[in-house]
Scaffold this motif. Sequence first.
Motif, short mmCIF file in Angstrom:
data_model
loop_
_atom_site.label_atom_id
_atom_site.label_comp_id
_atom_site.label_asym_id
_atom_site.label_seq_id
_atom_site.Cartn_x
_atom_site.Cartn_y
_atom_site.Cartn_z
N GLY A 29 96.15 29.47 -13.60
CA GLY A 29 94.71 29.33 -13.76
C GLY A 29 94.18 30.22 -14.87
O GLY A 29 94.81 31.21 -15.25
N VAL A 30 93.01 29.87 -15.40
CA VAL A 30 92.37 30.65 -16.47
C VAL A 30 90.88 30.77 -16.18
O VAL A 30 90.23 29.80 -15.79
CB VAL A 30 92.57 30.00 -17.86
N SER A 31 90.35 31.99 -16.36
CA SER A 31 88.91 32.22 -16.29
C SER A 31 88.48 32.94 -17.57
O SER A 31 89.21 33.81 -18.07
CB SER A 31 88.54 33.09 -15.09
N ILE A 32 87.33 32.58 -18.09
CA ILE A 32 86.80 33.23 -19.29
C ILE A 32 85.63 34.12 -18.87
O ILE A 32 84.67 33.64 -18.27
CB ILE A 32 86.34 32.20 -20.33
N ALA A 33 85.73 35.40 -19.17
CA ALA A 33 84.68 36.34 -18.78
C ALA A 33 83.51 36.25 -19.76
O ALA A 33 83.72 36.16 -20.97
CB ALA A 33 85.23 37.76 -18.76
#
Length: 312
Positions: A150-154
């Motif tokens: 998974g990837v999250s962008i802050a």
Amino acid sequence: MTTPIVIEGWRDVPPALRGATIAMGNFDGVHIGHLSVLRTAHAARPDLPLAAVTFEPHPREHFRPDDQPFRLTLLPAKAAALGAAGATAVFAIPFDADLAAMEAEAFVDQVLHRGIGARHLTCGADFAFGHRRGGDVALLERLAEARGIGVSIAPFVTDAGGPISSSRIRRFLQDAYPERATLALGRPWEVRGEVVHGDKLGRVLGWPTANLWFGRHLEPARGVYAVTVVLPDGREVPGVANVGRRPTLGGDPQTRLEVHLFDFAGDLYGQEIGVRLVAFLRPDAKFDGLETLKIAIAQDAAAARAVLAAPA
């Protein structure tokens, strides 16, 4: 506060340290924008251990080794700040010619997926990776998804001047605004180093000092500062410091940090201390003799005591 495990590499990672949610970045300074990346990583997968991936040396040090030192935090201080933000492990990936030449897909596959076994990745929106910074967040998302990561962008953390960044904090310090650096970092900026022997002139003048070299740390504006000093045993002592080359004494080839600790007696030679810049008092100056210098130091000490005693 967590004391993180520091792993200087990505090969042969112990199984117990694999499978984390990963915050990625250079993290120089570990400022409030960086803390947002760690919070986003934890919020995305609170069921997983939180770890950070950073690079040592800083890529700029690799590509431009002749630049003036610019680091806000070296690895031990960086790891401690990341630990204070909740990271249980810090992967300090060696940034060398091999890593610089690694293509973006290989970085995701070999380093992040196979190497450290990341389960989730988080970075800032401007994160770039791979040979010639060929990978962006859109490519990261595609490559990670293909590997079940998974990837999250802050989001950026901003103030009236725009996004908080390490480069802005460096300018604050070089322009003699340590208070602005404190707001952006979430804590005072600290120089850590070993106390070295000087010429004992401060002792002769009645103001003994602990002397440090900046090494790879950024050199802030030259002048006098109100400071607090973190001793080897963790105690914090107020003081006054000078960043300069001692023009009254003919000038030095290298800038030094000289700190007088208030109401302190003890031998610190050879020990590591941390000097936190609280407020800038005046620029470095050349005086017409030692007696005038002695009077100026007394005035600086009084000003520093007043600043440090003032309510926050």
